[in-house]
Design a protein around this motif. Structure first.
Motif, PDB file in Angstrom:
ATOM      1  N   VAL A   1       0.937  -1.220   0.435  1.00 24.09           N
ATOM      2  CA  VAL A   1       0.159   0.052   0.098  1.00 24.09           C
ATOM      3  C   VAL A   1       0.944   1.097  -0.344  1.00 24.09           C
ATOM      4  O   VAL A   1       2.021   1.374  -0.028  1.00 24.09           O
ATOM      5  N   SER A   2       0.203   2.569  -0.069  1.00 23.88           N
ATOM      6  CA  SER A   2       0.903   3.758  -0.378  1.00 23.88           C
ATOM      7  C   SER A   2      -0.671   4.401  -1.163  1.00 23.88           C
ATOM      8  O   SER A   2      -1.460   4.533  -0.938  1.00 23.88           O
ATOM      9  N   GLY A   3      -0.106   6.144  -0.866  1.00 18.10           N
ATOM     10  CA  GLY A   3      -0.432   7.275  -0.589  1.00 18.10           C
ATOM     11  C   GLY A   3      -1.549   7.497   0.762  1.00 18.10           C
ATOM     12  O   GLY A   3      -1.665   8.910   0.719  1.00 18.10           O
ATOM     13  N   GLU A   4      -1.547   6.668   1.568  1.00 20.28           N
ATOM     14  CA  GLU A   4      -1.524   6.772   2.914  1.00 20.28           C
ATOM     15  C   GLU A   4      -1.061   6.781   3.568  1.00 20.28           C
ATOM     16  O   GLU A   4      -0.870   6.202   3.847  1.00 20.28           O
ATOM     17  N   PRO A   5      -1.555   8.165   5.074  1.00 18.78           N
ATOM     18  CA  PRO A   5      -1.181   7.425   6.358  1.00 18.78           C
ATOM     19  C   PRO A   5      -1.488   6.158   6.918  1.00 18.78           C
ATOM     20  O   PRO A   5      -0.841   5.052   7.653  1.00 18.78           O
ATOM     21  N   ALA A   6      -2.464   5.774   6.770  1.00 20.91           N
ATOM     22  CA  ALA A   6      -3.339   4.093   6.872  1.00 20.91           C
ATOM     23  C   ALA A   6      -2.441   3.119   6.729  1.00 20.91           C
ATOM     24  O   ALA A   6      -2.386   2.379   7.778  1.00 20.91           O
ATOM     25  N   GLY A   7      -2.384   2.801   5.746  1.00 22.25           N
ATOM     26  CA  GLY A   7      -1.777   2.056   5.793  1.00 22.25           C
ATOM     27  C   GLY A   7      -0.122   1.618   6.921  1.00 22.25           C
ATOM     28  O   GLY A   7       0.476   0.067   7.048  1.00 22.25           O
ATOM     29  N   SER A   8       0.538   2.458   7.689  1.00 27.66           N
ATOM     30  CA  SER A   8       1.014   2.282   9.216  1.00 27.66           C
ATOM     31  C   SER A   8      -0.022   1.882  10.083  1.00 27.66           C
ATOM     32  O   SER A   8       0.480   2.192  11.756  1.00 27.66           O
ATOM     33  N   ILE A   9      -1.029   2.210  10.305  1.00 27.40           N
ATOM     34  CA  ILE A   9      -1.955   2.466  11.209  1.00 27.40           C
ATOM     35  C   ILE A   9      -2.402   0.810  11.821  1.00 27.40           C
ATOM     36  O   ILE A   9      -3.133  -0.415  11.086  1.00 27.40           O
ATOM     37  N   PRO A  10      -1.934  -0.312  13.173  1.00 27.90           N
ATOM     38  CA  PRO A  10      -1.828  -1.512  13.525  1.00 27.90           C
ATOM     39  C   PRO A  10      -2.697  -2.286  12.587  1.00 27.90           C
ATOM     40  O   PRO A  10      -3.369  -2.629  12.072  1.00 27.90           O
ATOM     41  N   ALA A  11      -4.577  -0.999  13.043  1.00 29.13           N
ATOM     42  CA  ALA A  11      -5.596  -1.462  13.493  1.00 29.13           C
ATOM     43  C   ALA A  11      -6.113  -2.032  11.744  1.00 29.13           C
ATOM     44  O   ALA A  11      -6.369  -3.088  11.070  1.00 29.13           O
TER      45      ALA A  11
ATOM     46  N   GLY B   1       5.296   3.686  12.486  1.00 29.10           N
ATOM     47  CA  GLY B   1       3.965   4.117  12.094  1.00 29.10           C
ATOM     48  C   GLY B   1       4.086   4.514  10.851  1.00 29.10           C
ATOM     49  O   GLY B   1       3.568   5.637  10.862  1.00 29.10           O
ATOM     50  N   GLY B   2       5.170   4.463   9.808  1.00 25.51           N
ATOM     51  CA  GLY B   2       5.184   5.208   9.076  1.00 25.51           C
ATOM     52  C   GLY B   2       5.256   6.934   8.857  1.00 25.51           C
ATOM     53  O   GLY B   2       5.773   7.733   9.631  1.00 25.51           O
ATOM     54  N   ILE B   3       4.447   6.994   7.800  1.00 24.19           N
ATOM     55  CA  ILE B   3       3.800   8.594   7.586  1.00 24.19           C
ATOM     56  C   ILE B   3       2.443   9.103   8.927  1.00 24.19           C
ATOM     57  O   ILE B   3       2.250   7.741   8.360  1.00 24.19           O
ATOM     58  N   ARG B   4       2.660   9.159   9.719  1.00 21.69           N
ATOM     59  CA  ARG B   4       1.641   9.511  10.906  1.00 21.69           C
ATOM     60  C   ARG B   4       0.909  10.797  10.471  1.00 21.69           C
ATOM     61  O   ARG B   4      -0.447  10.916  11.645  1.00 21.69           O
ATOM     62  N   GLY B   5       0.496  11.501   9.477  1.00 14.39           N
ATOM     63  CA  GLY B   5      -0.203  12.939   9.053  1.00 14.39           C
ATOM     64  C   GLY B   5       0.129  13.678   8.850  1.00 14.39           C
ATOM     65  O   GLY B   5       1.578  14.082   8.710  1.00 14.39           O
ATOM     66  N   ARG B   6      -0.281  15.081   8.862  1.00 20.62           N
ATOM     67  CA  ARG B   6       0.435  16.256   8.096  1.00 20.62           C
ATOM     68  C   ARG B   6      -0.061  17.276   9.416  1.00 20.62           C
ATOM     69  O   ARG B   6      -0.771  16.878  10.713  1.00 20.62           O
ATOM     70  N   CYS B   7       1.279  17.906   9.426  1.00 23.62           N
ATOM     71  CA  CYS B   7       1.955  18.804  11.101  1.00 23.62           C
ATOM     72  C   CYS B   7       0.465  19.915  10.803  1.00 23.62           C
ATOM     73  O   CYS B   7       0.360  19.974  11.812  1.00 23.62           O
ATOM     74  N   ASP B   8      -0.102  19.697   9.780  1.00 20.60           N
ATOM     75  CA  ASP B   8      -1.753  20.804   9.926  1.00 20.60           C
ATOM     76  C   ASP B   8      -2.930  19.966   9.716  1.00 20.60           C
ATOM     77  O   ASP B   8      -2.959  20.730   9.727  1.00 20.60           O
ATOM     78  N   ASP B   9      -3.346  18.641   9.873  1.00 23.40           N
ATOM     79  CA  ASP B   9      -3.687  17.618  10.387  1.00 23.40           C
ATOM     80  C   ASP B   9      -4.502  18.397  10.853  1.00 23.40           C
ATOM     81  O   ASP B   9      -5.283  17.830  11.918  1.00 23.40           O
ATOM     82  N   MET B  10      -4.100  18.113  12.344  1.00 24.50           N
ATOM     83  CA  MET B  10      -4.452  18.449  13.682  1.00 24.50           C
ATOM     84  C   MET B  10      -5.650  20.072  14.468  1.00 24.50           C
ATOM     85  O   MET B  10      -5.806  20.708  13.265  1.00 24.50           O
TER      86      MET B  10
ATOM     87  N   HIS C   1       9.782  -7.908   7.406  1.00 32.47           N
ATOM     88  CA  HIS C   1      10.229  -8.299   9.283  1.00 32.47           C
ATOM     89  C   HIS C   1       9.053  -7.342   9.504  1.00 32.47           C
ATOM     90  O   HIS C   1       8.031  -7.804  11.061  1.00 32.47           O
ATOM     91  N   GLN C   2       8.141  -6.778   8.759  1.00 34.66           N
ATOM     92  CA  GLN C   2       7.019  -5.431   9.200  1.00 34.66           C
ATOM     93  C   GLN C   2       7.168  -4.782  10.268  1.00 34.66           C
ATOM     94  O   GLN C   2       6.641  -5.261  11.639  1.00 34.66           O
ATOM     95  N   PRO C   3       8.397  -4.477  11.283  1.00 35.71           N
ATOM     96  CA  PRO C   3       9.080  -3.765  12.337  1.00 35.71           C
ATOM     97  C   PRO C   3       7.257  -2.569  13.007  1.00 35.71           C
ATOM     98  O   PRO C   3       8.393  -1.386  13.764  1.00 35.71           O
ATOM     99  N   GLY C   4       6.831  -2.853  12.296  1.00 37.71           N
ATOM    100  CA  GLY C   4       5.846  -1.469  12.757  1.00 37.71           C
ATOM    101  C   GLY C   4       6.378  -0.661  11.556  1.00 37.71           C
ATOM    102  O   GLY C   4       5.744   1.488  12.848  1.00 37.71           O
ATOM    103  N   GLY C   5       6.986   0.436  10.979  1.00 38.69           N
ATOM    104  CA  GLY C   5       7.500   1.712  10.225  1.00 38.69           C
ATOM    105  C   GLY C   5       7.795   1.236   9.080  1.00 38.69           C
ATOM    106  O   GLY C   5       8.039   0.073   8.578  1.00 38.69           O
ATOM    107  N   THR C   6       8.695   2.001   8.411  1.00 38.70           N
ATOM    108  CA  THR C   6       9.064   1.821   6.995  1.00 38.70           C
ATOM    109  C   THR C   6      10.741   2.292   7.150  1.00 38.70           C
ATOM    110  O   THR C   6      10.891   3.870   7.297  1.00 38.70           O
ATOM    111  N   HIS C   7      11.576   1.213   6.598  1.00 36.44           N
ATOM    112  CA  HIS C   7      12.757   1.568   6.563  1.00 36.44           C
ATOM    113  C   HIS C   7      13.079   3.249   6.018  1.00 36.44           C
ATOM    114  O   HIS C   7      12.837   3.917   4.359  1.00 36.44           O
ATOM    115  N   ILE C   8      14.332   3.969   6.173  1.00 36.99           N
ATOM    116  CA  ILE C   8      14.653   5.000   5.316  1.00 36.99           C
ATOM    117  C   ILE C   8      15.457   4.241   4.529  1.00 36.99           C
ATOM    118  O   ILE C   8      16.374   3.709   4.136  1.00 36.99           O
ATOM    119  N   ILE C   9      15.889   4.841   2.574  1.00 30.90           N
ATOM    120  CA  ILE C   9      16.657   4.573   2.089  1.00 30.90           C
ATOM    121  C   ILE C   9      17.585   5.698   2.410  1.00 30.90           C
ATOM    122  O   ILE C   9      17.447   6.620   1.715  1.00 30.90           O
TER     123      ILE C   9
END
Ligand SMILES: [Zn+2]
Length: 443
Positions: free
Chosen positions: A218-228, A333-342, A260-268
C-alpha cells in the motif's frame, strides 16, 4: 535471488560509511544546484551558504530549507516549470502533476530517462525488501494518469522481472475478478481502496483469503501503518500488508516496510537524507519524538530537492529496532499524518489518524467520516458517522455508545457524537481518502 536486499552493499552499510556517503552526495548535489538552478543560486547567495561549509552532516542546518510555496511562486513567475528545473523540456520523457487533493495549484514536474531509471530503482528497494520476486504476478489497482502514484512501482516490477497487470480504468468489480482469475500474488493500492476491493469481493462471493494473493503493498495514505487498519487488510485479503510512502516532488518512494514488518518504514538512506525537526523552530528532534519531515533527494536530474519541507508528521527510531539487518533508520508508524492535520475541538487536539486508529478497531465498520461542525454558532462539535457492514447482525445501539466511549477515552474525555448512517451513503475513495469534513467557517 537469495538475498533479502535489493542493494546488499548500501542497505547494510555501517553507519559511519553511510554518513560519509551522504555528506559527499550532499556537497556534490548543492554544487550542482548552484550551477544549474537560478532558483537555488539566488536562495543560497541570499543565505550566504556555500557547499564548502559542509564538513559533516551536522552542517545541514546551514542550508536554507525549501518550501512548496516558494516552488509554486517560482513556477507562477516563470511558467510552466520555474527556473529550478536544470534541464530543458526536450530532454524530458515524462510530465507529472501533484495530486492537488488540497485544492492548491498543482506542482508540475519533468523527468528524463535517467530519472525514471532511478525512480524504478527506489521502488525496487521496497518491493524486493517486502518479498516481491520474478515469480510474482503483480496487480496495480491504479488509474495511470497524470498523478505519479504507482507509475514507478510498475517499472520496478518489470525490472525485477515479475508479471505486471496494469488495471487502468477498470471497475472495482472487474479488478477483483481479474485478481482471482489471473492468480495474482501481489496487489498494490491505497489502503482505502484495498479495503474497498475486499468489500466488493465479499459482495461478489469471491473468497480473497483463499486466493493466491499473499502480499498487499500500500501507498498514498498514512493508514498503511495504522495497526488496526493493517490487521483489517491482512484479515480481509489473507495476505501480508506492507507500507510504502513517496511524493510527487521526489518522484518515487523514500521509505518502505521490509518483510520483517517492524511497524514502520526503513529510510532509503543512501539516496535520501531525512530530517525530523520542530515545525516552529526547525531544530532537530531526537529519536522517539514526533516532528516535521524534511527531505533531501539525490536521485532526480531535473529538480534539485534539498532540505524540502514536506509538512509530514513522522517519528524516527534507530534501524536496530528491526532485525532485518538494514542500517537505514525507521519511521515508526510510517507517515503519521500532516503537521497541519491537527484539529482543536473545545481545547482538545484531535488528529484524524488517531480517530481512524480507534474506528478501525471495530471490524464491523465498512466506512466512516469525521465531521466537525459548530453548534448554535458557538460550540465546536465532532461527529463520527459510520456505516456498518450490511451482512452482519450488529447491535448498533450497543456499538455507538461503546465507540463514543473509546474515542473520548483517547481524547482527554472529549465528547464524540457517533451516528450510524445507511450503507453506501458515505463517499468511497480510490486515491487519497478525505474522511474529514470541517464545516466550521463555511457560509
Ligand atoms: Zn527491516
Amino acid at each position: 535471488m537469495n538475498t533479502p536486499y535489493w542493494n546488499p552493499k548500501n542497505e547494510t552499510m555501517p553507519r559511519e560509511a553511510l554518513d560519509r556517503l551522504k555528506l559527499l552526495k550532499l556537497k556534490r548535489h548543492c554544487e550542482w544546484a548552484i550551477e544549474q538552478s537560478p532558483f537555488h543560486r539566488r536562495k543560497y547567495e541570499k543565505a550566504n551558504f556555500h557547499p564548502n561549509q559542509l564538513t559533516s552532516l551536522d552542517d545541514l542546518s546551514r542550508i536554507p530549507v525549501m518550501t512548496r510555496a516558494e516552488w509554486m511562486a517560482c513556477q507562477a513567475e516563470k511558467p510552466l516549470f520555474g527556473d529550478l528545473v536544470t534541464a530543458t523540456r526536450d530532454q524530458a520523457i515524462r510530465y507529472h502533476l501533484t495530486s492537488g487533493t488540497s485544492g492548491r495549484q498543482p506542482l508540475r514536474v519533468l523527468d528524463g530517462t535517467k530519472d525514471w531509471e532511478w525512480i524504478a530503482e527506489m521502488w525496487c528497494y521496497g518491493f524486493w525488501g517486502f518479498g516481491v520476486r520474478p515469480t510474482d504476478t503483480v496487480f496495480f489497482a491504479f488509474s495511470y494518469g497524470s498523478f505519479i502514484g504507482f507509475w514507478g512501482a510498475h517499472y520496478c516490477c518489470e525490472k525485477i522481472g515479475s508479471l505486471v497487470i496494469p488495471s487502468g480504468n477498470m471497475t472495482t468489480e472487474n479488478r477483483v475478478r481479474q485478481i482471482v482469475e489471473m492468480d495474482v500474488t501481489t496487489v498494490c493500492a491505497t489502503p482505502t481502496y484495498a479495503l474497498r476491493m475486499a468489500q466488493v469481493a465479499r459482495e461478489l462471493d469471491l473468497d480473497l483469503p483463499s486466493s493466491r494473493v499473499n502480499k498487499l503493498i500500500v501507498s498514498g495514505e498514512p493508514a498503511g501503518s495504522i495497526p488496526a487498519v493493517k490487521r483489517m487488510l491482512e484479515q480481509q485479503w489473507g495476505a501480508k500488508c506492507g507500507d510504502t510512502a513517496g511524493m510527487t516532488e521526489i518522484g518515487t518512494i523514500m521509505i518502505f516496510e521490509c518483510s520483517h514488518q517492524p511497524g514502520g518504514t526503513h529510510i532509503i538512506e543512501d539516496n535520501f537524507i531525512e530530517e525530523v525537526v520542530d515545525p516552529e523552530t526547525l531544530e532537530p528532534r531526537p529519536y522517539g519524538e514526533e516532528g516535521e519531515r524534511i527531505v533531501t533527494s539525490f536521485g532526480r536530474g531535473f529538480i534539485p530537492l534539498i532540505r524540502y519541507r514536506t509538512g509530514d508528521l513522522v517519528m524516527k527510531v534507530p534501524h536496530s529496532t528491526c532485525a532485518c539487518g538494514r542500517t537505514g533508520d525507521i519511521y515508526d508508524g510510517g507517515i503519521r499524518g500532516r503537521c497541519d492535520d491537527m484539529k482543536l475541538i473545545r481545547g482538545t487536539n484531535v488528529y484524524p489518524r488517531a480517530v481512524e486508529a480507534i474506528v478501525r478497531e471495530y471490524g464491523e465498520i465498512d466506512e466512516f467520516q469525521i465531521v466537525i461542525w459548530r453548534k448554535d454558532d458557538v460550540q465546536d462539535e465532532i461527529t463520527v458517522k459510520i456505516e456498518v457492514k450490511p451482512d452482519l447482525d450488529v447491535d448498533v445501539y450497543e456499538l455507538l455508545p461503546r465507540m463514543g466511549k473509546d474515542l473520548a477515552a483517547a481524547h482527554e474525555g472529549l465528547r464524540f457524537n457517533v451516528e450510524a448512517v445507511d450503507h453506501q451513503t458515505l463517499p468511497r475513495f480510490e486515491l487519497k481518502a478525505k474522511r474529514l469534513v470541517d464545516e466550521r467557517g463555511r457560509a
